[in-house]
Structures are given as C-alpha cells and as structure tokens.
Design an enzyme around this catalytic site. Structure first.
Site, short mmCIF file in Angstrom:
data_model
loop_
_atom_site.label_atom_id
_atom_site.label_comp_id
_atom_site.label_asym_id
_atom_site.label_seq_id
_atom_site.Cartn_x
_atom_site.Cartn_y
_atom_site.Cartn_z
N TYR A 110 30.52 -51.04 -85.82
CA TYR A 110 29.44 -50.10 -86.15
C TYR A 110 29.86 -48.70 -85.72
O TYR A 110 30.74 -48.55 -84.86
CB TYR A 110 28.12 -50.49 -85.47
CG TYR A 110 28.15 -50.44 -83.94
CD1 TYR A 110 27.89 -49.25 -83.25
CD2 TYR A 110 28.45 -51.58 -83.20
CE1 TYR A 110 27.93 -49.21 -81.86
CE2 TYR A 110 28.50 -51.54 -81.81
CZ TYR A 110 28.23 -50.35 -81.14
OH TYR A 110 28.27 -50.28 -79.77
N CYS A 118 24.03 -49.39 -69.23
CA CYS A 118 23.85 -48.32 -70.22
C CYS A 118 25.24 -47.97 -70.75
O CYS A 118 26.25 -48.48 -70.25
CB CYS A 118 23.18 -47.11 -69.58
SG CYS A 118 23.97 -46.57 -68.06
N ASP A 146 19.82 -50.11 -71.10
CA ASP A 146 20.60 -50.37 -72.32
C ASP A 146 20.66 -49.14 -73.23
O ASP A 146 21.03 -49.24 -74.40
CB ASP A 146 20.03 -51.58 -73.09
CG ASP A 146 21.02 -52.17 -74.09
OD1 ASP A 146 22.21 -51.82 -74.02
OD2 ASP A 146 20.58 -52.96 -74.93
N THR A 159 31.33 -51.58 -77.60
CA THR A 159 32.35 -52.12 -78.50
C THR A 159 32.82 -51.10 -79.55
O THR A 159 33.92 -51.25 -80.07
CB THR A 159 31.83 -53.37 -79.23
OG1 THR A 159 30.64 -53.03 -79.94
CG2 THR A 159 31.56 -54.50 -78.26
C1 0GY Z 1 24.21 -54.05 -75.61
C2 0GY Z 1 24.13 -54.81 -76.83
C3 0GY Z 1 24.78 -54.62 -78.00
C4 0GY Z 1 25.97 -53.85 -78.19
C5 0GY Z 1 26.94 -53.67 -77.31
O1 0GY Z 1 29.01 -52.92 -76.66
C6 0GY Z 1 28.22 -53.00 -77.58
O2 0GY Z 1 28.45 -52.56 -78.70
O3 0GY Z 1 26.84 -54.13 -76.08
C7 0GY Z 1 24.25 -55.31 -79.19
O4 0GY Z 1 24.47 -54.84 -80.31
O5 0GY Z 1 23.57 -56.36 -79.01
O6 0GY Z 1 24.14 -54.63 -74.54
O7 0GY Z 1 24.35 -52.84 -75.65
#
Ligand code: 0GY
Length: 309
Positions: free
Chosen positions: A50, A33, A258, A78
């Site tokens: 994003y 998460c 998640d 990210t």
């Molecule tokens: C997830 C998947 C995504 C994003 C990230 O760190 C993140 O931005 O992991 C995604 O967009 O597929 O596992 O949360």
C-alpha cells in the site's frame, strides 16, 4: 507534497483529535505507532502493498504531546519494507523519547544492527499478514531472532487469529520475549469465551515470555466508533477481549494508538477517543500504570528502571 500517489480510498489520519478525558499516568508510553515517510525524504519501498499518506516524525511528536504521552515506540511499517531509515531517524530525533521496532532481512550486517541499536531500536517485527507482506522463510526469521537476542532485543509478531495454530511451535521456540500485536487479531463477533480467543489466552498462560498489545480497537471493532465525534464509549465490542487480557496478564500488556492507522477502510479514529478507551480495559489505576508506564519502560527503557521497585 508527497512524491507518491496514495492507494485509492486511503483514509488520512485525523488532524484534529480531541483531547482525552482520561488523565494518563505520568510517563505514559504510546507503545504502537508508525511514521510514514515523508515519501519525498524517505521513499516508500518498491515491494510495499500500500502507499499511505505521509505521517512525519514531527506530526507524531505533536500528537504525543497533544494526547499527553511522554514517549513512543515506533514500529516499522510495511510500506517501508526493511528500509528502516524513516523509523530510525524519528527515534534519533526524539531526544531519547522514542524507541523502535525494525524489519530486518536475513543477512543484515552487524554494523546495521549496531546502528539501529544506537538509534534506539529494541525489537524486530515478523509479519505474517499476507495482505501486508510476502512471506519470509521461518529459517530466516529464526536466524534473525537469534542475532537480535544477543543485543537484548525482542520479537514482535503480527498475525490474524486463524493463523495462530500454525505458529505455535515457532513462537514457542523463539529465544526472546515475544510481543503479539493487537491480541492476535481476534474476530470480536465471536464469544470472548469461545475456542478462538481461548487459544490465544492459553498461549500466554503457557509462555510467560509472550506479551500482548491490547490496542488496535479501531481495527478490530465491528460496531465501530460512536456516531457523534467526541461521544464516549466507542468500540464496545473489543472491550471484553482487551479487558480479559489486561486483567489476566497485567505485567505483559502494552497499549498504543496505532497512529496513523494504516489501511482502515470505514472510518479514521479520533486518537483522543482512543485514549479514552484505556480506562475501559484497564479499570484500576494500578492496571493503567502497568499498561502505559511500567511494562513499556521495562521492555524498551530497562536502563531507566534499574533499582526501581
Ligand atoms: C498496524 C496494522 C497494519 C499495518 C501495519 O506495518 C504495517 O503496514 O502494521 C494493518 O494494516 O493491519 O498495526 O499498523
């Protein structure tokens, strides 16, 4: 209110998830998460791809309690780049009930690593999904992996199925336990017995150090959730994939909600229904306990398992 404008079309997390029907084993861990900001307190990174809605530690802990989990593993998202403050703050505020996975850049100081470890971080994430991050040189990742190995951390990797062949040597050479996010993102419209998923299963067979998360059904599913909120049996197309991994590698699987579900385009899952997905992929109590309790405890809270059978 956030100081940031969300990405157009952004789907916010569901503020009223149902209560799961599945009775989770005692001590269950939500092992994947995130927290987002809040942006006014922990600004999103300039290099992000994003801008999310805010999703604070207090909201994460409220969800944990509502769903019946006891602990969280908070994975650096990210949108915060390698600024781990929001994630580390959430871990510190959890009273020992959250551990973290960080994003690191080469050159991170020993002092920062020590601070992250003290906050509860036990892993670093290498992300290969180009819509989420600019690429990092493999030599940088290899050096980071060598440094965190000395702290007893592991490496979490996020990639999509077509990228796996190009990563095999790199993954095999990592000196730590390696956890693959979302089963390496298979295309679930392809057969579970087909060559793409066989390659992933083969990776786990060949390398006992490699684990898999089997969550992310909402992300991988093409058939999607049920039409009526609260109805059971969502994400049917993902079940055979996740079940196969759980049954073949019961000691090396993790599951997480998640939450707050970044970058979903079509629907926002009901997290209660997502929890009800677990007994469909881990069909016996013993498998459920390994998936939700024993495995995450071994990886993230090993000190509490000393002397345990
Ligand atoms: C997830 C998947 C995504 C994003 C990230 O760190 C993140 O931005 O992991 C995604 O967009 O597929 O596992 O949360």
């Amino acid at each position: 209110m956030s100081a940031f404008q969300k990405t157009p079309g952004w789907l916010d997390w569901d503020p009223h998830p149902s209560r799961p029907r599945f009775r989770m084993p005692k001590g269950a861990v939500d092992a994947h998460c995130h927290v987002f900001g809040p942006g006014a307190e922990f600004p999103y990174a300039p290099e992000r791809k994003y801008t999310p809605c805010d999703a604070s530690k207090a909201q994460l802990f409220a969800l944990r309690d509502h769903l019946g989990f006891e602990r969280n593993v908070i994975v650096q998202a990210t949108c915060h780049g390698a600024d781990n403050r929001a994630m580390a703050d959430a871990c510190r505020a959890s009273g020992g009930r959250a551990r973290g996975v960080a994003t690191l850049r080469r050159g991170v100081s020993d002092e920062e690593l020590r601070e992250l470890h003290a906050a509860g971080v036990r892993g670093v994430r290498f992300n290969f999904v180009t819509r989420l991050v600019d690429s990092t040189p493999r030599e940088d990742q290899a050096e980071i992996a060598a440094r965190v190995a000395r702290l007893g951390w592991h490496v979490v990797v996020y990639f999509e199925a077509p990228e796996l062949p190009g990563l095999l040597d790199f993954l095999a050479a990592l000196p730590t336990t390696v956890v693959v996010d979302h089963m390496g993102r298979p295309d679930v419209t392809k057969p579970v017995d087909g060559p793409e998923f066989a390659r992933f299963l083969e990776l786990l067979r060949e390398h006992p150090r490699i684990w898999s998360k089997v969550g992310g059904a909402d992300r991988l599913s093409v058939t999607g959730p049920p039409a009526v909120k609260g109805e059971t049996a969502p994400y049917a197309d993902v079940v055979p994939f996740a079940r196969r991994v759980v049954e073949e590698f019961p000691e090396r699987v993790l599951w997480g909600t998640d939450w707050p579900h970044p970058n979903l385009k079509h629907h926002m899952p009901d997290d209660g229904l997502l929890v009800d997905f677990v007994p469909r992929i881990a069909v016996r109590e013993e498998l459920q306990r390994k998936l939700l309790v024993d495995n995450p405890m071994r990886l993230y809270w090993p000190e509490e398992r000393k002397g345990a059978s």
